[in-house]
Scaffold this motif. Sequence first.
Motif, PDB file in Angstrom:
ATOM      1  N   SER A 142       0.848  -1.192   0.000  1.00 34.39           N
ATOM      2  CA  SER A 142       0.000   0.000   0.000  1.00 34.39           C
ATOM      3  C   SER A 142       0.880   1.237   0.000  1.00 34.39           C
ATOM      4  O   SER A 142       2.055   1.203   0.355  1.00 34.39           O
ATOM      5  CB  SER A 142      -0.918   0.014   1.229  1.00 34.39           C
ATOM      6  N   GLY A 143       0.244   2.377  -0.393  1.00 36.33           N
ATOM      7  CA  GLY A 143       0.953   3.645  -0.419  1.00 36.33           C
ATOM      8  C   GLY A 143       0.467   4.524  -1.541  1.00 36.33           C
ATOM      9  O   GLY A 143      -0.143   4.043  -2.510  1.00 36.33           O
ATOM     10  N   ARG A 144       0.714   5.826  -1.397  1.00 32.41           N
ATOM     11  CA  ARG A 144       0.351   6.804  -2.420  1.00 32.41           C
ATOM     12  C   ARG A 144      -1.131   6.771  -2.744  1.00 32.41           C
ATOM     13  O   ARG A 144      -1.563   6.972  -3.877  1.00 32.41           O
ATOM     14  CB  ARG A 144       1.164   6.605  -3.698  1.00 32.41           C
ATOM     15  N   LEU A 175       6.033  -7.123  -4.226  1.00 27.00           N
ATOM     16  CA  LEU A 175       5.695  -5.726  -4.528  1.00 27.00           C
ATOM     17  C   LEU A 175       6.238  -4.834  -3.416  1.00 27.00           C
ATOM     18  O   LEU A 175       6.204  -5.206  -2.239  1.00 27.00           O
ATOM     19  CB  LEU A 175       4.172  -5.531  -4.622  1.00 27.00           C
ATOM     20  N   TYR A 176       6.711  -3.646  -3.824  1.00 34.00           N
ATOM     21  CA  TYR A 176       7.143  -2.648  -2.823  1.00 34.00           C
ATOM     22  C   TYR A 176       6.754  -1.265  -3.348  1.00 34.00           C
ATOM     23  O   TYR A 176       7.298  -0.779  -4.341  1.00 34.00           O
ATOM     24  CB  TYR A 176       8.651  -2.710  -2.576  1.00 34.00           C
ATOM     25  N   GLN A 177       5.766  -0.667  -2.683  1.00 39.39           N
ATOM     26  CA  GLN A 177       5.297   0.673  -3.042  1.00 39.39           C
ATOM     27  C   GLN A 177       5.972   1.695  -2.130  1.00 39.39           C
ATOM     28  O   GLN A 177       5.824   1.655  -0.908  1.00 39.39           O
ATOM     29  CB  GLN A 177       3.775   0.764  -2.883  1.00 39.39           C
ATOM     30  N   LEU A 178       6.757   2.632  -2.721  1.00 37.84           N
ATOM     31  CA  LEU A 178       7.391   3.667  -1.908  1.00 37.84           C
ATOM     32  C   LEU A 178       6.338   4.642  -1.398  1.00 37.84           C
ATOM     33  O   LEU A 178       5.357   4.939  -2.089  1.00 37.84           O
ATOM     34  CB  LEU A 178       8.447   4.415  -2.713  1.00 37.84           C
ATOM     35  N   LYS A 179       6.571   5.145  -0.168  1.00 37.73           N
ATOM     36  CA  LYS A 179       5.585   6.022   0.462  1.00 37.73           C
ATOM     37  C   LYS A 179       5.765   7.475   0.061  1.00 37.73           C
ATOM     38  O   LYS A 179       4.804   8.252   0.075  1.00 37.73           O
ATOM     39  CB  LYS A 179       5.685   5.902   1.997  1.00 37.73           C
ATOM     40  N   GLN A 180       6.988   7.883  -0.308  1.00 32.47           N
ATOM     41  CA  GLN A 180       7.252   9.278  -0.637  1.00 32.47           C
ATOM     42  C   GLN A 180       7.402   9.537  -2.126  1.00 32.47           C
ATOM     43  O   GLN A 180       7.565  10.698  -2.529  1.00 32.47           O
ATOM     44  CB  GLN A 180       8.527   9.743   0.090  1.00 32.47           C
ATOM     45  N   HIS A 181       7.338   8.501  -2.938  1.00 31.54           N
ATOM     46  CA  HIS A 181       7.470   8.643  -4.382  1.00 31.54           C
ATOM     47  C   HIS A 181       6.450   7.744  -5.073  1.00 31.54           C
ATOM     48  O   HIS A 181       6.075   6.701  -4.531  1.00 31.54           O
ATOM     49  CB  HIS A 181       8.882   8.260  -4.848  1.00 31.54           C
TER      50      HIS A 181
END
Length: 938
Positions: free
Chosen positions: A43-45, A84-90
């Motif tokens: 999750s993220g963004r 999967l790896y969703q970046l939190k700041q990009h």
Amino acid sequence: MAAYLQWRRFVFFDRETVREPPGPDGAAAKPFALPPGIAVCDSGRGSLVFGDILRGAGRCQIWFLPRSLQLSSFQAYKLRVTHLYQLKQHSILVSIGEDEEGINPLVKVWNLEKRDGGNPLCTRIFPAIPGNKPTVVSCLTVHENLNFMAIGFADGSVVLTKGDITRDRHSKTQILHEGSYPVTGLAFRQAGKTTHLFVVTTENIQSYMLSVKDYPHLELDTHGCGLRCSSLSDPSQDLQFIVAGNECVYLYQPDERGPCFAFEGQKLIVHWYRGYLIIVSKDRKTSPKSEFAGNEAQNSDKQVLNIYDLCNKFIAYSSIFDDIVDVLAEWGSLYVLTRDGKIHVLHEKDTQTKLEACRFMLFRKNLFEMAINLAKSHHLDSDGLSEIFRQYGDHLYNKGNHDGAIQQYIRTIGKLEPSYVIRKFLDAQRIHNLTAYLQMLHLQSLANADHTTLLLNCYTKLKDSSKLEEFIKTSESEVHFDVETAIKVLRQAGYYSHAVYLAEKHEHHEWYLKIQLEDIKNYQEALHYIGKLPFEQAESNMKRYGKILMHHVPNETTELLKILCTDYRPSGGSDGPGMLEGKKANSEEFIPIFANNSRELKAFLEHMTEVQADSPQGVYDTLLELRLQNWAHEQDEQIKEKLHSEALTLLKSGRFNTVFDKALVLCQMHNFKDGVLYLYEQGKLFQQIMHYHMQNEQYKKVIEVCELYGDQEACLWEQALGYFARKEENCKEYIAAVLKHIENKNLMPPLLVVQTLAHNSTATLSVIKDYLVNKLQKQSRQIEQDEQRIQKYREETTRIRREIEELKASPKIFQKTKCSICTSALELPSVHFLCGHSFHQHCFESYSESDSECPTCMPENRKVMDMIRAQEQKRDLHDQFQHQLKCSNDGFSVVADYFGRGVFNKLTLITDLPPGKTATTIEAGLQRELLMHTKRST
């Protein structure tokens, strides 16, 4: 080690099932169902991200679920997505999957903000396997700065990519770690400029320092964990690496192991969320799994989700789910994905609701410390915390633990009204608790004057001098009480030394002096203290306490006053602004201080007149009065003569010109004759001088006064004549002297002299014989002179008439051969006047102010004309004439004066030529009028 069974349980989360939006027909919303085959998620963004596995000929998708529950997807791989790896700041998503059979995982980096044919742009693709050795990818992590990416493998190796992970050219891939045990977890830790990578396997835990060349590493422990059983905490737990074993949960720093918590059970999933530790473990009622079970399907298993608060040591939520796939955090909530495709959301309750839910239980069981910790961790406002402290304090007070209660009440300072606490501890046996509370109230600068009074009274009753001194001897920046109130209380309690110290330190000069003079009676110290004060304060305090000081230490007080009124500088040696330049007070204002101290007053006044000549007038007045008093009361002739000289010298100093009357009164009060006469002379009161001598019948002095001042005031001789005429004694000598001067100065008419002397029975005709004879002779001579002058004027008048007749009847012959201005020989053209003066025309035009007047005669003619005008102006002054006539002793002389000015004559003055008449005609008319006037006069 914290025992799990001792932790309290709360329900700080509300559980719901995510449902689809209701349809247009208003039918009940159905539970939202995920696509089948979901294998991994993140999750993220603003989205939940899923990756699926489709076996057979299908396509492998990456799914995005926004908050609106509108699923979208794109094909990422042909076979499966494994990580999967969703970046939190990009908006960068990193995925690992397979496009073909066999062990050949590919890493793809997606830019979700850019599009390629409607799908996210894939910015980079590279194989994940280290070298040519086929192995399965076990875990993945990416640094938020996009400069590091780590991939863990089942064979125990870790591949690190350093540089820009979104581009091939700007990054470098290398094998960071090799081992014999599968890598089960990776996490980057950034602290300042230092970057660490935690690597956990099934058998050990290591940390690598990536900000140093060669990447030094340290083994932190010799046991590991299963897949998805590690996580990194947030700064509230100092970014510690969390590893969950089957018996305990361990926390690690990059260089050491931290605390551990005994949470039993087989751990399946571990996450960190907003200060909470989330653990999904297998329910104890079911058979355990193997440690490295990974993603094996166990649909019949029941799993327990626990949310722990490690700081406050309680369980915030606990619930059972069916086969959890993962727990995701997004939009401020937790989303639990289960194998059946459902999504359960856990909403955290707001702080107030959580506190209300647990407060009753905690307060009922007297678990106030836990309530306080809970409130702090949830950032409860100060008002809420203060209420908990108050209730805790009340609880301890009721149990008799007064020391503990006062500590809790101290924590309420600033919120709870102090009187609430003070009333509880006013009992004498609790005075030490009250003192502690009042001390803290002052330290926080929240005490008022009453609190200061109470605290100082507590100190005095406890006779705790050390605490009292510690309280009052704080530095200037640490004063937390009303100083003036403290001084009052200490003075009232008899602690004079403490009160004086406080007053001196905080510059309460009035209190310092009041205590020194009224209580301690230390007059010398008080006087010395005044000498150290700034000028304005020294001046005001000397005015206030000067009489007391003068009574007890007169000499020292007088010396200080001398300095204060001449060139005062504080004796403390301060070099502050205004200290270097000497100041002086008004010495006259300090004279009342010397009441009953005439000796010191005389010394003070004489000093002021010597060093400061421009001293106020009151100083000289007082000094004169003081010297006259001493002179009047002195019996010793020598000393009296000295005092007489000093007083007269002071009078002659010229300082009494503006206060003449006051000085005269002082001299008259003390019968200081020389001073009275001197002041009469300075005030030009000559008649008073003469009257003074007349009263004392000093005849010679009367004559001397007339001789000295008769020229300035002529009536002195007349008064002297009248004085001697009234004397029945034989004063012929003095009368003759007066008459001689009256005759010389013609001060009195003879008839008035005779009338004056007629009052004296001893004065005979022989006394004034010489005076009368001389007077008659002078008048005879004056008559002869007047007759001669009359004859001269008659002859002059006859001559002028003759000239006028000649002008009228005979021609005027001009025989001047030289110009009256330049004295050169006359040349034509020339100008001639009847007066006999002739001029060159160019000389006349240059020097003449009028074409009809002779330049030579014009000044004299103007004088005559001005006299005529003046007489014309004065002849109408009827009121002035009447006034002078009434006030004058000789009315005939006034009439003669006005007659001589021509006031009674009527003159015709012509200044401009009437129209139509020439200058010759006007001149002839003037001559005719003059002639007629002359005839009338004769």
